[in-house]
Design a protein around this motif. Structure first.
Motif, mmCIF file in Angstrom:
data_model
loop_
_atom_site.group_PDB
_atom_site.id
_atom_site.type_symbol
_atom_site.label_atom_id
_atom_site.label_comp_id
_atom_site.label_asym_id
_atom_site.label_seq_id
_atom_site.Cartn_x
_atom_site.Cartn_y
_atom_site.Cartn_z
ATOM 1 N N ALA A 188 32.917 28.279 28.102
ATOM 2 C CA ALA A 188 32.484 28.872 26.843
ATOM 3 C C ALA A 188 31.198 29.664 27.020
ATOM 4 O O ALA A 188 31.045 30.751 26.453
ATOM 5 C CB ALA A 188 32.295 27.778 25.792
ATOM 6 N N VAL A 189 30.257 29.151 27.809
ATOM 7 C CA VAL A 189 28.992 29.864 28.044
ATOM 8 C C VAL A 189 29.267 31.212 28.694
ATOM 9 O O VAL A 189 28.715 32.248 28.297
ATOM 10 C CB VAL A 189 28.046 29.012 28.916
ATOM 11 N N SER A 190 30.144 31.228 29.694
ATOM 12 C CA SER A 190 30.505 32.486 30.353
ATOM 13 C C SER A 190 31.189 33.438 29.380
ATOM 14 O O SER A 190 30.953 34.653 29.413
ATOM 15 C CB SER A 190 31.431 32.196 31.549
ATOM 16 N N ALA A 191 32.017 32.894 28.491
ATOM 17 C CA ALA A 191 32.734 33.732 27.527
ATOM 18 C C ALA A 191 31.785 34.328 26.496
ATOM 19 O O ALA A 191 31.894 35.513 26.147
ATOM 20 C CB ALA A 191 33.811 32.908 26.828
ATOM 21 N N ARG A 195 29.053 36.843 31.172
ATOM 22 C CA ARG A 195 28.340 36.866 32.442
ATOM 23 C C ARG A 195 28.953 35.827 33.374
ATOM 24 O O ARG A 195 29.543 34.846 32.914
ATOM 25 C CB ARG A 195 26.856 36.543 32.254
ATOM 26 N N PRO A 196 28.789 36.010 34.699
ATOM 27 C CA PRO A 196 29.320 35.029 35.650
ATOM 28 C C PRO A 196 28.455 33.778 35.711
ATOM 29 O O PRO A 196 27.306 33.749 35.243
ATOM 30 C CB PRO A 196 29.300 35.786 36.979
ATOM 31 N N TYR A 197 29.012 32.744 36.320
ATOM 32 C CA TYR A 197 28.367 31.440 36.357
ATOM 33 C C TYR A 197 26.944 31.497 36.915
ATOM 34 O O TYR A 197 26.017 30.881 36.373
ATOM 35 C CB TYR A 197 29.179 30.471 37.226
ATOM 36 N N ALA A 234 27.912 16.455 40.500
ATOM 37 C CA ALA A 234 27.943 17.092 41.822
ATOM 38 C C ALA A 234 28.914 18.266 41.822
ATOM 39 O O ALA A 234 28.650 19.308 42.443
ATOM 40 C CB ALA A 234 28.341 16.072 42.887
ATOM 41 N N ALA A 235 30.049 18.108 41.126
ATOM 42 C CA ALA A 235 31.034 19.189 41.060
ATOM 43 C C ALA A 235 30.464 20.403 40.336
ATOM 44 O O ALA A 235 30.726 21.554 40.733
ATOM 45 C CB ALA A 235 32.294 18.695 40.359
ATOM 46 N N ILE A 236 29.673 20.171 39.302
ATOM 47 C CA ILE A 236 29.058 21.277 38.564
ATOM 48 C C ILE A 236 28.060 22.011 39.448
ATOM 49 O O ILE A 236 28.011 23.247 39.470
ATOM 50 C CB ILE A 236 28.396 20.750 37.281
ATOM 51 N N ARG A 237 27.276 21.281 40.216
ATOM 52 C CA ARG A 237 26.341 21.930 41.139
ATOM 53 C C ARG A 237 27.091 22.742 42.198
ATOM 54 O O ARG A 237 26.651 23.835 42.582
ATOM 55 C CB ARG A 237 25.450 20.884 41.804
ATOM 56 N N ALA A 238 28.226 22.215 42.653
ATOM 57 C CA ALA A 238 29.004 22.920 43.674
ATOM 58 C C ALA A 238 29.537 24.251 43.159
ATOM 59 O O ALA A 238 29.587 25.233 43.904
ATOM 60 C CB ALA A 238 30.159 22.046 44.153
ATOM 61 N N GLU A 241 27.092 26.991 43.475
ATOM 62 C CA GLU A 241 26.880 27.429 44.850
ATOM 63 C C GLU A 241 28.074 28.187 45.423
ATOM 64 O O GLU A 241 27.907 29.135 46.189
ATOM 65 C CB GLU A 241 26.578 26.210 45.731
ATOM 66 N N THR A 242 29.292 27.772 45.050
ATOM 67 C CA THR A 242 30.480 28.338 45.687
ATOM 68 C C THR A 242 31.085 29.510 44.937
ATOM 69 O O THR A 242 31.782 30.332 45.534
ATOM 70 C CB THR A 242 31.569 27.256 45.861
ATOM 71 N N MET A 243 30.855 29.613 43.614
ATOM 72 C CA MET A 243 31.472 30.692 42.830
ATOM 73 C C MET A 243 30.476 31.322 41.861
ATOM 74 O O MET A 243 30.741 31.434 40.665
ATOM 75 C CB MET A 243 32.694 30.159 42.078
ATOM 76 N N PRO A 244 29.309 31.750 42.339
ATOM 77 C CA PRO A 244 28.298 32.306 41.420
ATOM 78 C C PRO A 244 28.746 33.587 40.730
ATOM 79 O O PRO A 244 28.273 33.899 39.637
ATOM 80 C CB PRO A 244 27.090 32.556 42.330
ATOM 81 N N GLY A 245 29.649 34.341 41.329
ATOM 82 C CA GLY A 245 30.094 35.608 40.749
ATOM 83 C C GLY A 245 31.310 35.503 39.864
ATOM 84 O O GLY A 245 31.800 36.523 39.354
#
Length: 299
Positions: A188-191, A195-197, A234-238, A241-245
């Motif tokens: 929802a924040v991205s929507a 903007r990307p994550y 931990a999954a949210i932090r990942a 790091e892995t999909m910032p765009g």
């Protein structure tokens, strides 16, 4: 194997394309603009490790699933029952229908429409988008976790051989809930921001909002008796790091003027929270704002 992808958007095209690259007979059931482009040129797969056109079949209706060993069921959550009814006449008795969808209840809902077929839930971890007709763009990851069934082990091996890391798990429900929590925190924040994550998490107060959303989701999951598979924090932090765009699927839907799945994400937490007597104000605000944007007149 003979594989059909029902609802071949970004997720379905990625996994269907990877299987086709590995030599499996794949048919995509997709929107007409994608069918036309893929039939003419092949599916363009622009990934982190290769950029090539993959040849496979593409058709506009569920008849493309006729005779399939496995159907990757990738439609939007609000279309689950109707797509299942369209699919039913074309399935073999032993066809595995694997739900690669957002949300936590799609497989259960699909079983009510396909009571005589093997339906298994799957958890999808991949960042993708359709960058144009027949053009898949891959931003990161690409793993699956699937429920046990008569054909799950066989198909998991086929996926692993196709360079799609896949495991069969007895706690897919718990993993689906962790994925739901991730989606509630990010989508929802991205929507709303479009903007990307990676940009969103730098915004003032956004990490605090995400933490409130996650805490509410965890409270609802506990009340539902769900054993979460892993650590959502931990999954949210990942993801950062892995999909910032990556833009969320909800952001992509709103940008194209399409209905989103927000009722099955933050909206589901609000609904279950109300039923269980658990306040969910952060999820309610995000859900309501996305619903408001959905009804905004299109220019």
């Amino acid at each position: 194997m003979q594989v059909a992808v029902m609802g071949a958007g970004a997720v379905g095209c990625y996994f269907g394309g990877m299987l086709a690259r590995a030599g499996h007979d794949v048919t995509l059931v997709a929107r007409p603009q994608h069918v036309e482009a893929i039939s003419r040129d092949g599916l363009r797969m622009e990934t982190r490790t290769f950029d090539e056109y993959v040849r496979l079949k593409a058709v506009p209706d569920a008849q493309g699933a006729k005779g399939a060993d496995v159907v990757l069921f990738c439609v939007k959550s609000m279309d689950t029952e109707e797509a299942g009814r369209q699919l039913r006449p074309h399935l073999r008795p032993d066809t595995l229908v694997l739900c690669l969808q957002n949300g936590v209840d799609n497989a259960d809902r699909l079983r009510t429409v396909l009571p005589d077929h093997a339906v298994a839930a799957a958890v999808v971890y991949v960042g993708t988008e359709m960058a144009g007709p027949g053009h898949l763009k891959h931003h990161g990851r690409g793993e699956l976790m699937i429920e046990p069934s008569a054909r799950s082990t066989e198909f998991a091996q086929a996926l692993n051989d196709a360079k799609v890391p896949t495991q069969v798990s007895d706690n897919v429900r718990g993993a689906l809930w962790v994925k739901l929590i991730l989606n509630c925190a990010y989508n929802a924040v991205s929507a709303i921001a479009q903007r990307p994550y990676g940009e969103n998490v730098k915004g003032v107060g956004i990490l605090d909002v995400m933490r409130d959303v996650v805490d509410e989701c965890k409270a609802v999951a506990r009340a539902e008796g769900v054993t979460l598979a892993g650590d959502p924090d931990a999954a949210i932090r990942a993801i950062m790091e892995t999909m910032p765009g990556q833009y969320s699927s909800t952001a992509q839907d709103l940008a194209r003027g399409k209905p989103s799945e927000i009722d099955y994400l933050n909206g589901l937490i609000v609904k279950r929270g109300e039923a269980l007597g658990i306040p969910t104000p952060a999820n309610r605000v995000l859900w309501a704002l996305v619903k408001l944007i959905e009804t905004k007149p299109k220019p």
